[in-house]
Design a protein around this motif. Sequence first.
Motif, short mmCIF file in Angstrom:
data_model
loop_
_atom_site.label_atom_id
_atom_site.label_comp_id
_atom_site.label_asym_id
_atom_site.label_seq_id
_atom_site.Cartn_x
_atom_site.Cartn_y
_atom_site.Cartn_z
N ARG A 167 -9.07 14.83 25.64
CA ARG A 167 -8.54 15.24 27.13
C ARG A 167 -8.05 13.56 28.15
O ARG A 167 -8.08 13.62 29.59
CB ARG A 167 -10.24 16.28 28.10
N ALA A 168 -8.19 12.80 27.33
CA ALA A 168 -8.39 11.36 27.83
C ALA A 168 -7.28 11.57 28.59
O ALA A 168 -6.83 10.70 29.68
CB ALA A 168 -7.92 10.39 26.80
N THR B 213 -17.05 8.96 30.03
CA THR B 213 -17.10 7.82 30.06
C THR B 213 -16.61 7.07 29.18
O THR B 213 -16.10 5.50 29.64
CB THR B 213 -18.30 8.05 28.96
N VAL B 214 -15.73 7.16 28.34
CA VAL B 214 -14.76 6.44 28.14
C VAL B 214 -13.83 6.11 29.26
O VAL B 214 -13.22 5.05 29.50
CB VAL B 214 -14.31 7.08 26.50
N ALA B 215 -13.14 6.88 29.55
CA ALA B 215 -12.32 6.77 31.45
C ALA B 215 -12.82 5.47 32.39
O ALA B 215 -12.44 4.57 32.09
CB ALA B 215 -12.06 8.01 31.38
N VAL C 209 -8.14 5.01 23.66
CA VAL C 209 -7.87 5.16 22.38
C VAL C 209 -8.15 7.23 21.59
O VAL C 209 -9.20 7.22 21.82
CB VAL C 209 -7.24 4.05 21.04
N CYS C 210 -7.65 7.96 22.28
CA CYS C 210 -8.16 8.96 22.06
C CYS C 210 -8.08 9.85 20.54
O CYS C 210 -7.42 9.81 19.47
CB CYS C 210 -7.39 10.54 22.40
N CYS C 211 -9.11 9.12 19.41
CA CYS C 211 -9.35 10.34 18.55
C CYS C 211 -9.86 11.45 18.78
O CYS C 211 -10.36 12.20 17.31
CB CYS C 211 -9.77 9.22 17.12
#
Length: 532
Positions: free
Chosen positions: A373-374, A347-349, A365-367
Amino acid sequence: MASPPEVTLRDRLAVLRRRKGTLVLSVVVAVGLSAGLSLLQTPVYEASARLLLQPRTTESLFDQGAALRLDPARAVRNEIEVFRSEAVKDAVRAELGSAPDVGVAPVGDTDVVAVRAESTDPQRAARVANTYAEAFIAFRQRQAVEDLQSAGEEVQSKVDDLQGQIDALDRQVADAPAAEREARRAALAQQRQALVSTQALFRQRLDQIQVEAPLKSGGAQLVSRAAVPAEPFAPRPVRNGALAAVMGLLAGVGLASLRHHFDDSLSTKDDLEEATGLPTVGVVPYAATSQPRGGGAAPPVALTEPSSPVAEAYRTLRTSLQFLSLDRPVRRLMVTSPSAGEGKTTTVANLAVVLARAGVPVVVVCCDLRRPRAHELFGLSNAVGFTSVLLGEATLDQALQPVEGVDRLRVLASGPLPPNPSELLSLRRASQVLTEAGAGGAIVLIDCPPVLPVTDALVLARIVDAAVLVCVAGVTARTEARRAAELLAQVDAPVVGTVLNGATGEDGYGYGYGYGGYGPAPAPSRREVAKR
């Protein structure tokens, strides 16, 4: 305490529509079993003979009104009981060697009865029915003749008795003196005439009995003999199949309702809103995309297939979030889920791609410092990232990576994984990094770990402007979605809504996205969603 929502017919039909596979399987299994049993069952033939039953007349020999007082329906029932007597069965045994069971029932509101016999041999079925009919007719005829003979013997006895009385009167006249003989004959003449008249009536009745005896049918006549059946009575595959289909459908409805009652997973947007109490800001159809060669994560659908229904769903989500930002600015948006493998990173991507292509600067930002996996979805390196900036090992500009083919989109990977993610995210420096990432008006999309397994998302929820909870249809349990929403509410997380991922049917716009085309898509498994 609020009363539970009323279940309407539309809700029940929606359940059956979602469980149509159960209905189809139930009907197919029922019809298949019926067909199998029909093939295994030995054919059974039925033959039927018909008899016309009439009330017995011997009781009305001297009472013509007796037949009128007899109830016709009761008379037929009586005759049926006689039909089932051992006397009739003994006659059948003498003819066939055995007395198979037969059915005897009246035909409508008539005096006709049908004698039905069943057998695996069609000729034997006809023979049994005809033998029973003939045995009953013979028995009733013999019984009627015997009754008449008995009545004739009684009448003859009366005639003989009257003749004795007449002879006694004649002897009284003959024994009288000659001078008194005429006087005595005149005195006894009236009595003698009465006896002669009565005797004449009995003689007339006796003559009638002797005439009727050979003509008696016994009150039963054969209307139609049983013919040899050409087709078996059972099994009947078509009828059995139709009944099995109906029973299978009813069983399928019951099974579907039972599965729905015990199924805790979310199925529709309404289920999600009911479980979380939050509005649904996005519904994303299930995308069954192939994995790239050599393994790894599939790139965002909005990047590879921008005209697909899935990409359009993410554009709709983008519009919904932009309307929400009219009331309050949303510069840092956190995306999380109740559990792992529910499509939050996907969803973020995709949301980042559609925002960037709409001219909005975006920083992902991958937190997720436990299972990042981003960077895989964009084909980027994870050597330097968020943890590197937090620990001062690299500057933010050095850690940010552009995405090829998408202007205004940069990615801050997670970087090397730390041993204490929650403590690291709670540092003031984490909030500073997110603020710096949004410098210049960029929207920061934060990929967070799931809410239920770890506390990382609850820590980050305090430093973001908005949060979105991603659930997946057919996978996320209602209890999980409800508990995740409760935990976020406990820390006053600014949750603006939910996203239903992997939707099918009406909630998925009526279509799914498949391998190079459009068509109905099955509900995804948790493993499939995790790979997306």
